[in-house]
Structures are given as structure tokens and as C-alpha cells.
Design an enzyme around this catalytic site. Structure first.
Site, PDB file in Angstrom:
ATOM      1  N   ASN A 105      33.611 101.123  63.342  1.00 34.39           N
ATOM      2  CA  ASN A 105      33.481 100.557  64.744  1.00 34.39           C
ATOM      3  C   ASN A 105      34.669  99.523  64.920  1.00 34.39           C
ATOM      4  O   ASN A 105      35.002  98.811  64.037  1.00 34.39           O
ATOM      5  CB  ASN A 105      32.234  99.932  65.179  1.00 34.39           C
ATOM      6  CG  ASN A 105      31.084 100.769  64.991  1.00 34.39           C
ATOM      7  OD1 ASN A 105      31.442 102.188  64.843  1.00 34.39           O
ATOM      8  ND2 ASN A 105      29.877 100.388  64.518  1.00 34.39           N
ATOM      9  N   VAL A 106      35.034  99.407  66.221  1.00 35.79           N
ATOM     10  CA  VAL A 106      36.380  98.597  66.655  1.00 35.79           C
ATOM     11  C   VAL A 106      35.783  97.551  67.531  1.00 35.79           C
ATOM     12  O   VAL A 106      36.498  96.696  68.060  1.00 35.79           O
ATOM     13  CB  VAL A 106      37.415  99.402  67.120  1.00 35.79           C
ATOM     14  CG1 VAL A 106      37.873 100.548  66.339  1.00 35.79           C
ATOM     15  CG2 VAL A 106      37.109 100.063  68.585  1.00 35.79           C
ATOM     16  N   ASP A 107      34.505  97.303  67.534  1.00 38.96           N
ATOM     17  CA  ASP A 107      33.893  96.658  68.771  1.00 38.96           C
ATOM     18  C   ASP A 107      33.836  95.094  67.987  1.00 38.96           C
ATOM     19  O   ASP A 107      33.374  94.035  68.930  1.00 38.96           O
ATOM     20  CB  ASP A 107      32.583  97.248  69.056  1.00 38.96           C
ATOM     21  CG  ASP A 107      31.674  97.345  67.794  1.00 38.96           C
ATOM     22  OD1 ASP A 107      31.791  96.723  66.991  1.00 38.96           O
ATOM     23  OD2 ASP A 107      30.738  98.461  68.097  1.00 38.96           O
ATOM     24  N   HIS A 122      38.664 101.327  60.881  1.00 40.93           N
ATOM     25  CA  HIS A 122      39.643 101.891  62.003  1.00 40.93           C
ATOM     26  C   HIS A 122      40.297 100.916  62.825  1.00 40.93           C
ATOM     27  O   HIS A 122      40.519 101.046  63.977  1.00 40.93           O
ATOM     28  CB  HIS A 122      38.719 102.806  62.759  1.00 40.93           C
ATOM     29  CG  HIS A 122      38.255 104.010  62.369  1.00 40.93           C
ATOM     30  ND1 HIS A 122      37.096 104.621  62.614  1.00 40.93           N
ATOM     31  CD2 HIS A 122      38.701 104.982  61.097  1.00 40.93           C
ATOM     32  CE1 HIS A 122      36.933 105.849  61.895  1.00 40.93           C
ATOM     33  NE2 HIS A 122      38.012 105.926  60.906  1.00 40.93           N
ATOM     34  N   CYS A 151      55.784  95.215  75.756  1.00 37.99           N
ATOM     35  CA  CYS A 151      56.130  94.110  74.971  1.00 37.99           C
ATOM     36  C   CYS A 151      57.612  93.572  75.570  1.00 37.99           C
ATOM     37  O   CYS A 151      58.078  94.273  76.596  1.00 37.99           O
ATOM     38  CB  CYS A 151      56.618  95.027  73.442  1.00 37.99           C
ATOM     39  SG  CYS A 151      57.399  93.997  72.366  1.00 37.99           S
ATOM     40  N   THR A 191      26.079 106.414  61.096  1.00 36.65           N
ATOM     41  CA  THR A 191      26.962 107.257  60.879  1.00 36.65           C
ATOM     42  C   THR A 191      26.760 108.774  60.392  1.00 36.65           C
ATOM     43  O   THR A 191      26.209 108.999  59.238  1.00 36.65           O
ATOM     44  CB  THR A 191      28.276 106.706  60.009  1.00 36.65           C
ATOM     45  OG1 THR A 191      29.325 107.708  59.801  1.00 36.65           O
ATOM     46  CG2 THR A 191      27.795 106.337  58.665  1.00 36.65           C
ATOM     47  N   ASN A 216      19.793 106.617  59.976  1.00 41.94           N
ATOM     48  CA  ASN A 216      20.166 107.534  61.095  1.00 41.94           C
ATOM     49  C   ASN A 216      19.136 107.933  61.838  1.00 41.94           C
ATOM     50  O   ASN A 216      18.033 108.428  61.402  1.00 41.94           O
ATOM     51  CB  ASN A 216      21.096 108.738  60.424  1.00 41.94           C
ATOM     52  CG  ASN A 216      22.417 108.227  60.356  1.00 41.94           C
ATOM     53  OD1 ASN A 216      23.298 107.576  61.062  1.00 41.94           O
ATOM     54  ND2 ASN A 216      22.958 108.867  59.320  1.00 41.94           N
ATOM     55  N   ALA A 235      18.526 101.697  64.156  1.00 41.79           N
ATOM     56  CA  ALA A 235      18.983 100.993  63.263  1.00 41.79           C
ATOM     57  C   ALA A 235      18.391  99.446  63.562  1.00 41.79           C
ATOM     58  O   ALA A 235      18.011  98.724  62.809  1.00 41.79           O
ATOM     59  CB  ALA A 235      20.299 100.871  63.083  1.00 41.79           C
TER      60      ALA A 235
HETATM   61 ZN    ZN Z   1      58.051  95.589  71.079  1.00 38.58          ZN
END
Ligand code: ZN
Length: 250
Positions: A105-107, A122, A151, A191, A216, A235
């Protein structure tokens, strides 16, 4: 259906006896925090096809379009809070019963719940980087509009997580492999074991002698092929019960 409490006593026994346990978590652990799994219907993913909007080629073709989804995702992540499953894993670390978590997870919800050792397989959504020169930009004070944010070099900014079509960050991959090979118990939580290469980690742990506990909601490939013990419950219900069983043992 609620699992028999003997299941939880077995998991607690194993956690009590093992030398080094590890948790592997996926989207399922954060569904209870309001973040929908990209493979399930509903929410964000009913309006944005994840295979299109989550692919790096799409981002590079049209970053402004992909940023419409990223803005909503950013909003979703900023409103999400850890649930009892995240807190239970943090408690297991404090009690020295697991040494780290590999999360897909990216949270950042594990860190927010208090877990210190988190391998983010990830990447994460906490900050952004330039897709051209790789310079990092903090979330704070960043001007997102007009899309895409750029940027100073002119390149489009992107979140620091892995899109479909990209490789796993090498350091995270190496740390995850080392942890999977070195653990003697792996808790697999939320998962289904279908997204490679994270899906290989339970098998690698098992080959190296680890006992595999799966939590799960539904039966998965892990249930059928790898798990020594499977608990099919949310969970957020199951992990606190594991902690309770562990407290009762000691
Ligand atoms: Zn840049």
C-alpha cells in the site's frame, strides 16, 4: 462467520515461539479505512480504469489527465485513517512479536498507526518527484494547479509510488527479499497474492521454512497453495483478536 478462538490461540502460540516474524500487507487491510482496492468495484476505480490511469505510459502521454485521478486519490489518502488492523500490527511490533511489515500500500497508514519498520514495496504517496530530473518535492505548500504540477526544470511531477509498467524500487525489493528469506513466520494480510512480484514473497518465505498465516476475507491462491493457517475474516476484526490471544498467553 466468526472463526473459532482456537485459530487465534494457534497464531498467538506461533508468534510467541518464533524468532522473527514478518507481516505482508495489501489493499485488503486498508479497505476498512475507506481506500478501495483497485481490483474491486466502486469509488475511485469505477470512474477511472486503474489499468489505464495507473499505467506509467498513460502518465507520460498525458500527465494532466492522469493528475485528475491523482488529485482524487490524494484527497482519499489524506482523509483515510488507520483502522484496528493497522493498530494491531503496530502493537505486535511494540511487543517484539513482528520485526517489520512489507506493505504493497502507498497510504502510509502503518506508520500513522505507529509501526516503525515498514518496507514500502510500491513506494508511497507522501511526496512527489519530477518525472524528468527526479527532484523530490514535499506535499506541503506545493501548488498543484494548473495540472500537471511541474518541476522548476519543466518536467511533470508524479507521486513517489510505482505505476503499472514500472519496476519495484531496488532497495525496497532487496529489503523485502531479505526479510522474506529470513523470517520464520509470515502474516499475510489483505492480499490475494495475484500482483507480481509481491505475490512471490509468501512462497519465498515458505521455501525458506516460514510458517504462513493468512488473513483474507475470501479464499485465495495463498489459501490453496501456501498458507499453513487461514483466517477468513476482516483484518480489522482478526488482528486485534490475535493480539488479545497473545496477551492472554503471557
Ligand atoms: Zn525536474
Amino acid at each position: 462467520m466468526t472463526q473459532d478462538s482456537t485459530f487465534y490461540r494457534q497464531v498467538a502460540d506461533r508468534l510467541n515461539q518464533c524468532r522473527g516474524a514478518l507481516a505482508l500487507t495489501g489493499a485488503g487491510i486498508s479497505v476498512e479505512s475507506g481506500i478501495p482496492d483497485f481490483r474491486s468495484e466502486g469509488g475511485l476505480w469505477s470512474r477511472f480504469d486503474p489499468m489505464e490511469y495507473g499505467h506509467i505510459e498513460s502518465f507520460r502521454r498525458n500527465p494532466a489527465k492522469i493528475w485528475q485521478m491523482l488529485l482524487e486519490m490524494d484527497d482519499l489518502l489524506s482523509r483515510a485513517a488507520p483502522n484496528p488492523a493497522h493498530y494491531a500490527l503496530a502493537e505486535l511490533e511494540k511487543r517484539d512479536r513482528i520485526h517489520s511489515i512489507i506493505t504493497q500500500n502507498v497510504d502510509s497508514l502503518h506508520q500513522r498507526a505507529g509501526s516503525a519498520q515498514v518496507i514500502e514495496y510500491h513506494g508511497h504517496g507522501r511526496d512527489f518527484r519530477c518525472d524528468r530530473c527526479q527532484q523530490t518535492y514535499g506535499r506541503e505548500g506545493l501548488v498543484l494547479q494548473p495540472l500537471p504540477p511541474r518541476c522548476s526544470c519543466g518536467g511533470p511531477l508524479r507521486p513517489n509510488f510505482v505505476f503499472f509498467g514500472e519496476g519495484i524500487p531496488p532497495e525496497a525489493h532487496q529489503n523485502a527479499m531479505d526479510a522474506a528469506r529470513g523470517c520464520d513466520l509470515m502474516l499475510v494480510v489483505g492480499t490475494s497474492g495475484t500482483v507480481a512480484p509481491a505475490s512471490f514473497l509468501p512462497g519465498i518465505a515458505k521455501e525458506h521454512g516460514a510458517y504462513i498465516v493468512e488473513i483474507n476475507l475470501a479464499r485465495t491462491e495463498i489459501t490453496r497453495q501456501i498458507a499453513d493457517l487461514s483466517i477468513h475474516e476482516p483484518a480489522g476484526l482478526a488482528l486485534p483478536r490475535v493480539v488479545t490471544a497473545l496477551v492472554e498467553l503471557n
